[in-house]
Write a protein that holds these residues in place. Structure first.
Motif, PDB file in Angstrom:
ATOM      1  N   ASP A  49       0.829  -1.203   0.000  1.00  0.00           N
ATOM      2  CA  ASP A  49       0.000   0.000   0.000  1.00  0.00           C
ATOM      3  C   ASP A  49       0.861   1.249   0.000  1.00  0.00           C
ATOM      4  O   ASP A  49       0.530   2.251  -0.641  1.00  0.00           O
ATOM      5  CB  ASP A  49      -0.912   0.018   1.233  1.00  0.00           C
ATOM      6  CG  ASP A  49      -1.911  -1.121   1.227  1.00  0.00           C
ATOM      7  OD1 ASP A  49      -2.520  -1.368   0.181  1.00  0.00           O
ATOM      8  OD2 ASP A  49      -2.064  -1.783   2.282  1.00  0.00           O
ATOM      9  N   VAL A  50       1.975   1.202   0.747  1.00  0.00           N
ATOM     10  CA  VAL A  50       2.864   2.357   0.895  1.00  0.00           C
ATOM     11  C   VAL A  50       4.307   1.882   0.746  1.00  0.00           C
ATOM     12  O   VAL A  50       4.670   0.801   1.227  1.00  0.00           O
ATOM     13  CB  VAL A  50       2.684   3.041   2.270  1.00  0.00           C
ATOM     14  CG1 VAL A  50       3.664   4.217   2.435  1.00  0.00           C
ATOM     15  CG2 VAL A  50       1.246   3.524   2.442  1.00  0.00           C
ATOM     16  N   ILE A  51       5.128   2.690   0.076  1.00  0.00           N
ATOM     17  CA  ILE A  51       6.561   2.412  -0.042  1.00  0.00           C
ATOM     18  C   ILE A  51       7.323   3.546   0.620  1.00  0.00           C
ATOM     19  O   ILE A  51       7.139   4.717   0.277  1.00  0.00           O
ATOM     20  CB  ILE A  51       6.997   2.298  -1.511  1.00  0.00           C
ATOM     21  CG1 ILE A  51       6.217   1.179  -2.216  1.00  0.00           C
ATOM     22  CG2 ILE A  51       8.503   2.044  -1.606  1.00  0.00           C
ATOM     23  CD1 ILE A  51       6.485   1.101  -3.707  1.00  0.00           C
ATOM     24  N   LEU A  52       8.172   3.207   1.601  1.00  0.00           N
ATOM     25  CA  LEU A  52       9.105   4.175   2.180  1.00  0.00           C
ATOM     26  C   LEU A  52      10.353   4.134   1.313  1.00  0.00           C
ATOM     27  O   LEU A  52      11.076   3.145   1.297  1.00  0.00           O
ATOM     28  CB  LEU A  52       9.437   3.807   3.628  1.00  0.00           C
ATOM     29  CG  LEU A  52       8.284   3.858   4.633  1.00  0.00           C
ATOM     30  CD1 LEU A  52       8.783   3.488   6.030  1.00  0.00           C
ATOM     31  CD2 LEU A  52       7.645   5.237   4.656  1.00  0.00           C
ATOM     32  N   MET A  53      10.601   5.210   0.572  1.00  0.00           N
ATOM     33  CA  MET A  53      11.614   5.198  -0.484  1.00  0.00           C
ATOM     34  C   MET A  53      12.755   6.165  -0.205  1.00  0.00           C
ATOM     35  O   MET A  53      12.541   7.383  -0.101  1.00  0.00           O
ATOM     36  CB  MET A  53      10.950   5.575  -1.816  1.00  0.00           C
ATOM     37  CG  MET A  53      11.882   5.615  -3.010  1.00  0.00           C
ATOM     38  SD  MET A  53      12.416   3.975  -3.558  1.00  0.00           S
ATOM     39  CE  MET A  53      10.927   3.423  -4.418  1.00  0.00           C
ATOM     40  N   ASP A  54      13.967   5.629  -0.096  1.00  0.00           N
ATOM     41  CA  ASP A  54      15.158   6.466  -0.010  1.00  0.00           C
ATOM     42  C   ASP A  54      15.414   7.089  -1.386  1.00  0.00           C
ATOM     43  O   ASP A  54      15.073   6.503  -2.411  1.00  0.00           O
ATOM     44  CB  ASP A  54      16.351   5.601   0.419  1.00  0.00           C
ATOM     45  CG  ASP A  54      17.591   6.416   0.713  1.00  0.00           C
ATOM     46  OD1 ASP A  54      17.476   7.642   0.922  1.00  0.00           O
ATOM     47  OD2 ASP A  54      18.691   5.823   0.738  1.00  0.00           O
ATOM     48  N   VAL A  83       3.878   6.366  -2.545  1.00  0.00           N
ATOM     49  CA  VAL A  83       5.305   6.457  -2.231  1.00  0.00           C
ATOM     50  C   VAL A  83       5.561   7.628  -1.291  1.00  0.00           C
ATOM     51  O   VAL A  83       5.177   8.761  -1.588  1.00  0.00           O
ATOM     52  CB  VAL A  83       6.150   6.616  -3.510  1.00  0.00           C
ATOM     53  CG1 VAL A  83       7.627   6.783  -3.153  1.00  0.00           C
ATOM     54  CG2 VAL A  83       5.954   5.402  -4.429  1.00  0.00           C
ATOM     55  N   LEU A  84       6.202   7.326  -0.181  1.00  0.00           N
ATOM     56  CA  LEU A  84       6.598   8.328   0.796  1.00  0.00           C
ATOM     57  C   LEU A  84       8.123   8.371   0.804  1.00  0.00           C
ATOM     58  O   LEU A  84       8.779   7.395   1.186  1.00  0.00           O
ATOM     59  CB  LEU A  84       6.059   7.960   2.181  1.00  0.00           C
ATOM     60  CG  LEU A  84       6.392   8.893   3.351  1.00  0.00           C
ATOM     61  CD1 LEU A  84       5.925  10.312   3.066  1.00  0.00           C
ATOM     62  CD2 LEU A  84       5.770   8.370   4.633  1.00  0.00           C
ATOM     63  N   ILE A 120       2.571   7.772   7.107  1.00  0.00           N
ATOM     64  CA  ILE A 120       2.209   6.581   6.335  1.00  0.00           C
ATOM     65  C   ILE A 120       0.687   6.482   6.233  1.00  0.00           C
ATOM     66  O   ILE A 120       0.136   6.208   5.161  1.00  0.00           O
ATOM     67  CB  ILE A 120       2.795   5.313   6.990  1.00  0.00           C
ATOM     68  CG1 ILE A 120       4.319   5.324   6.874  1.00  0.00           C
ATOM     69  CG2 ILE A 120       2.223   4.051   6.326  1.00  0.00           C
ATOM     70  CD1 ILE A 120       4.997   4.214   7.652  1.00  0.00           C
ATOM     71  N   ALA A 121       0.004   6.708   7.350  1.00  0.00           N
ATOM     72  CA  ALA A 121      -1.460   6.656   7.346  1.00  0.00           C
ATOM     73  C   ALA A 121      -2.045   7.730   6.431  1.00  0.00           C
ATOM     74  O   ALA A 121      -3.035   7.499   5.730  1.00  0.00           O
ATOM     75  CB  ALA A 121      -1.988   6.818   8.766  1.00  0.00           C
ATOM     76  N   THR A 122      -1.422   8.905   6.409  1.00  0.00           N
ATOM     77  CA  THR A 122      -1.915  10.012   5.579  1.00  0.00           C
ATOM     78  C   THR A 122      -1.835   9.681   4.095  1.00  0.00           C
ATOM     79  O   THR A 122      -2.817   9.841   3.358  1.00  0.00           O
ATOM     80  CB  THR A 122      -1.110  11.292   5.869  1.00  0.00           C
ATOM     81  OG1 THR A 122      -1.343  11.694   7.229  1.00  0.00           O
ATOM     82  CG2 THR A 122      -1.527  12.424   4.937  1.00  0.00           C
TER      83      THR A 122
END
Length: 221
Positions: A49-54, A83-84, A120-122
């Motif tokens: 659902d969400v990717i924490l991306m460097d 993508v966050l 992440i929730a946002t």
């Protein structure tokens, strides 16, 4: 429960983020990647659902990986992934480039854990992780001048959808647009979704950039 893919070339940062998310109720880590190529592969395999991306990684960087992931998103998995971007690199131009390819938000790696979880929730809910004013400032600084060449998807928009896109481009929320056009928030949400689908956009921030680049953003008093 949002599923999350963690992408960072530093093992300690990846493991720390994974530990944080594993311990937090309501979050599920579906994979870890140490570079952009692995991120693209795991995103296709795990459909997070969400990717924490460097951003800064050897080989394929986070901006390129984000563009490839969102360009190849699964039509059967609507709305995702979001993508966050996480980085230690303080550059407004990097922020704008990430948003332009479809990232939904941007955070520094020293962000406190509670704010990271809230972020992440946002983005999982489909919102931007930027104030309207901050995003307009980035767009005004880095976006290309309004284009005269037609975007292939603009002709498919209805007059109401173009109007809604213009207000999105001005930085208004769905609630603000609903009040301005005397519509329900649900109706505005539908219009926004149809605009993004017809224009093949991945995030609301990307819609703001496009509206400015094609001279569609509404001028607010």
């Amino acid at each position: 429960m949002p599923s999350v893919l963690v992408v960072d070339d530093q093992f300690l940062i990846r493991s720390g983020l994974t530990a944080l998310l594993t311990a937090a109720p309501g979050y599920e880590v579906v994979g870890e990647a140490e570079d952009g190529d692995e991120a693209v592969r795991l995103a296709a395999e795990t459909r997070p659902d969400v990717i924490l991306m460097d951003i800064r990684m050897p080989g394929t960087d986070g901006i390129t990986a984000t563009e490839r992931i969102l360009a190849g998103r699964d039509p059967g998995h609507p709305g995702g992934p979001k993508v966050l971007v996480l980085t230690t690199f303080d550059s407004d131009e990097y922020v704008f480039r990430a948003l332009r390819v479809g990232a939904s938000g941007f955070l520094f790696k020293d962000t406190p854990p509670d704010r990271l979880l809230a972020a992440i929730a946002t983005v999982h809910a489909g919102e931007m992780l930027f104030s309207a004013g901050a995003l307009r400032g980035l767009v005004d600084t880095y976006a290309a001048p309004p284009s005269r060449a037609p975007h292939p998807g603009l002709a498919a928009l209805t007059p109401r959808e173009r109007e809604v896109l213009g207000l999105v481009g001005a930085g208004l929320s769905n609630t603000d647009i609903a009040a301005r056009l005397v519509l329900s928030a649900a109706t505005v949400k539908t219009h926004v979704h149809r605009c993004m689908s017809k224009l093949e956009l991945s995030s609301r921030a990307q819609a703001v950039v496009l509206a400015h680049e094609f001279g569609l953003a509404a001028r607010m008093p």
